[in-house]
Scaffold this motif. Structure first.
Motif, mmCIF file in Angstrom:
data_model
loop_
_atom_site.group_PDB
_atom_site.id
_atom_site.type_symbol
_atom_site.label_atom_id
_atom_site.label_comp_id
_atom_site.label_asym_id
_atom_site.label_seq_id
_atom_site.Cartn_x
_atom_site.Cartn_y
_atom_site.Cartn_z
ATOM 1 N N TRP A 116 -29.020 18.077 28.740
ATOM 2 C CA TRP A 116 -27.553 18.102 28.614
ATOM 3 C C TRP A 116 -27.182 19.032 27.462
ATOM 4 O O TRP A 116 -27.739 18.902 26.353
ATOM 5 C CB TRP A 116 -27.013 16.712 28.274
ATOM 6 C CG TRP A 116 -26.958 15.722 29.378
ATOM 7 C CD1 TRP A 116 -25.857 15.376 30.114
ATOM 8 C CD2 TRP A 116 -28.020 14.877 29.851
ATOM 9 N NE1 TRP A 116 -26.164 14.381 31.017
ATOM 10 C CE2 TRP A 116 -27.487 14.062 30.883
ATOM 11 C CE3 TRP A 116 -29.384 14.740 29.516
ATOM 12 C CZ2 TRP A 116 -28.263 13.109 31.567
ATOM 13 C CZ3 TRP A 116 -30.146 13.802 30.205
ATOM 14 C CH2 TRP A 116 -29.590 13.001 31.210
ATOM 15 N N TRP A 145 -25.186 19.631 32.624
ATOM 16 C CA TRP A 145 -26.584 19.225 32.604
ATOM 17 C C TRP A 145 -27.324 19.829 33.783
ATOM 18 O O TRP A 145 -26.763 20.022 34.855
ATOM 19 C CB TRP A 145 -26.782 17.720 32.478
ATOM 20 C CG TRP A 145 -26.113 16.819 33.464
ATOM 21 C CD1 TRP A 145 -26.694 16.132 34.467
ATOM 22 C CD2 TRP A 145 -24.716 16.446 33.483
ATOM 23 N NE1 TRP A 145 -25.770 15.365 35.127
ATOM 24 C CE2 TRP A 145 -24.571 15.528 34.550
ATOM 25 C CE3 TRP A 145 -23.606 16.804 32.723
ATOM 26 C CZ2 TRP A 145 -23.313 14.976 34.865
ATOM 27 C CZ3 TRP A 145 -22.366 16.245 33.035
ATOM 28 C CH2 TRP A 145 -22.241 15.349 34.090
ATOM 29 N N VAL A 169 -34.211 16.613 32.539
ATOM 30 C CA VAL A 169 -32.783 16.927 32.526
ATOM 31 C C VAL A 169 -32.383 17.261 31.094
ATOM 32 O O VAL A 169 -32.761 16.557 30.152
ATOM 33 C CB VAL A 169 -31.955 15.747 33.059
ATOM 34 C CG1 VAL A 169 -30.457 16.069 33.005
ATOM 35 C CG2 VAL A 169 -32.382 15.398 34.479
#
Lengths: 348, 348, 348
Positions: free
Chosen positions: A130, A149, A128
């Motif tokens: 962001w 994100w 992930v």
């Protein structure tokens, strides 16, 4: 014909290509204006008066009608796609989105994103990322910023995981975080011209508004919209990627469609100023008939004359269900397309 | 999620909601400009030179190219829909339409309608409402006005019928009723640039002109057009209202398509200045191929240099039949979409 | 209804209607601007920065972002259709196309064509007509000129053949033939904003660039584009001309689509300045997924600061084949739509 095939095309970034603190300047600034506005009004049933009429906007203290707020959002977002989401598996969320100044015809927008978080997934295949994206105008003033994100593929599953950094994000902006356009004054708002008599005091937290109308979506429309924002994600354009020839519709198209439909019941939620969060719950395809409903989360006063703020949950559906979002296990119903949490300005 | 579902959406007016003399100020003023013009030219094969070229318009005495006349009509009309025709069963007719001044890029249009007639139908379920709609610009000058009548549902069939008032409407405007744009001078008209050599004296009453070309209509196009005019009638957008998924096409889309097709044979009918009457004879759907023909009703001189007036019947069809409108019983043939009676200005 | 049907519509010119030396002034000048630009960006994935952003164009020495070069081409071309190609059987080629000045929002374009060649075909039914078309702005300065030749039907097969005149055309423009916009200076080009780091020196003759992305085309899109250029050829609009209801897509739509797709790998081929030749190898229909690849033919320096020229072959396909154009007999593969030879300006 000579050989020499080269790879000058953009393959997009993989998870390993991001580091916390990195700032990516996105390509292709864009001047927006009367043409983009007209197309926006042709593609969505947008009717909020402050964006529709110079005269109405001037009566509210602005120099002219600003472009619809989501034109700024889509333009700034579109520029990030080649650098952020070309190899994304999923768009996971939004937070802390602030519309800092209106965008006017003739403004040139560009975008930058700062990587503010990284977390490899336990499967070792994806992670992930962001980013905080900022949209600038030609004077390098920020017109919009937001956190987004996404889940991104790793190039090499064997590569090491980076240190995990999960940013601390506000679950929602406070009304004091919102930027109210300079000069805005709703104290003389003409509610007849605005289209509805309902003002801030007429809405109560917990109230559900069914926006009633439905729009059946065509391939030509969502592709024109998505190209207009110079969003290059091929899933929106290439009919050979799915057996049925359908193209996955850009989530922002659903946001704009739902926001425009919400005029019917929320005509005075004139300007979007904050984006607290959002989920694209299910994919949307041509042939779907999009409907919308809203829930009032809270209302608040501001220090500007006649200007209040309303926090809304905006839900787009394909099945017309109103007021229900998820099943007992917390999963979105299959008919839910969008669950968006935003702040708008409304006459008190 | 909280309960409290509320009904803030516009349910539209019913027959009982109208009184003769009532003036309704319609919502959402709209600034129109270069974007609307480009879309108009993308949606219809519009080629009348005075609307296409600033240079041509200036050679005809105008400061610049005015927006296509029907942009003004559709914009003014679109604003009336939420108040006049949301619960309409049928759009019955038009009369006394006058284009009083050209609309220029940057103008902001809004609309008002005065109820000038009411007549309950003998079935007790519906009634006819006549309104005179006026479109104003940002200086509150009237740019366009016309009478329209619609059949509207009663909310309560048991309610009393209002006194019957049927307005006295002209079957057609006289040439002296027409407003000719200030400064217009066709005496130096460049017929080569205009596209055809035919001038007013070349047309004879009774003459039929087959405009030859056909355009097959797509859902995306008519929806974009209808949204551009901020027309909110759900039948044009919601594919779930009919079994076949098709959307009923806004009658004005057919008017603009037929008018644009009529360039081929009537290239010098440069500006629409009067709307005498009109009927949407049959519904139009995506997939239909629209063709058009015109009948010359009369021609007249005006007091402006080189400017004549031509009264035309403009007929749109789906079957290409030319010159025949109705069967022996006076019913429109099924292939007829539109029967419109209008005045245009043409070089003498 | 009266009789008197007349033939005032344009039947187009036949082969006998052309004489070498004849100059045809085409109808319907057109003012282009912000609306046409927005539509262009909605219809094609156009991202070349100099056409997208006033700020970027100003950093390159121009007063503002010029309209996309192909907007000028399509507008000038569209005006020739009623006089040149209404009865054309085939569009055979282009040569000596020079983009002489940028087109700016607010410019009014018109076209003239001079007949420069005639050759009756041996079948006696058709002939080839060569025209040199010039596009003028409102100051009567040439913005674009090019040679095009088409095969046109004879009205009467028994009519005499005209003397054969075949113009002597350059197989390609020399770099010294190109017109570089006044003030253009790429020496401070911001490659990050432009979208790719590749500059002139990074491309080698013979190099093949696969532009990777594909766009599936819809009827509504190509019709909107073609109408926007006021191209009246009925094959693009009338679904009754073919059994399958499909409309033959304007070849220029494919040119613009391929050029826009070529951004991915050729982002710095900023402006088109020369058109050396081109063939529409196979027809394109709605539902086709268009892809593109380019071959570098040559590169050259110019006398302007930082400005180089790159000659490219741009190929559009429906099957994604890259690097191969023709079979052993010299026939284009069925998956090839377009084979275009052009010059663009690129930072050195």
């Amino acid at each position: 014909m000579a050989a020499g095939r080269t790879a000058k095309t953009n393959a997009g970034r993989f998870f390993e290509d991001y580091q916390v603190g990195q700032v990516i300047r996105h390509a292709v600034p864009r001047t927006v204006g009367a043409g983009e506005r007209a197309l926006y009004h042709a593609l969505y049933p947008a009717r909020h008066a402050i964006h529709s009429s110079d005269a109405f906007a001037q009566a509210c203290g602005l120099p002219a009608a600003p472009l619809d707020d989501l034109i700024a959002f889509h333009t700034v977002f579109g520029k990030t796609v080649p650098d952020v989401s070309l190899n994304a598996r999923a768009n996971l969320g939004y937070a802390e989105g602030r519309f800092r100044k209106p965008v006017w015809p003739g403004d040139t927008l560009r975008s930058e994103s700062e990587v503010i978080g990284l977390k490899q997934n336990s499967n070792g295949k994806t992670g992930v990322v962001w980013v905080r994206t900022r949209g600038f105008d030609q004077s390098d003033e920020v017109v919009l910023d937001y956190v987004r994100w996404v889940m991104v593929k790793k190039r090499d599953e064997a590569s090491d995981a980076p240190p995990t950094v999960v940013p601390d994000l506000k679950p929602a902006l406070d009304v004091s975080d919102l930027c109210i356009p300079e000069g805005l004054d709703f104290s003389g708002c003409d509610f007849e011209l605005a289209g509805e008599p309902h003002r801030l005091g007429d809405y109560q937290p917990g109230e559900i508004v069914d926006h009633v109308d439905g729009v059946t979506i065509e391939e030509a429309e969502h592709m024109m919209a998505t190209r207009l924002w110079q969003n290059t994600s091929k899933t929106h354009f290439d009919g050979t990627m799915r057996e049925d020839g359908k193209r996955l519709i850009y989530g922002g198209h659903v946001i704009s469609m739902a926001r425009a439909l919400s005029f019917n019941g929320l005509a005075n939620a004139q300007m979007i100023v904050g984006l607290n969060g959002g989920a694209h719950a299910n994919p949307c395809f041509a042939g779907d008939t999009v409907r919308a409903w809203s829930e009032v989360i809270e209302t608040a006063d501001t220090d500007r004359p006649g200007v209040g703020a309303i926090r809304l949950r905006l839900v787009a559906t394909t099945d017309g269900t109103v007021g229900s979002l998820k099943d007992g296990a917390g999963r979105y119903h299959p008919g839910v397309l969008l669950d968006l949490d935003y702040w708008a300005l409304m006459p008190v």
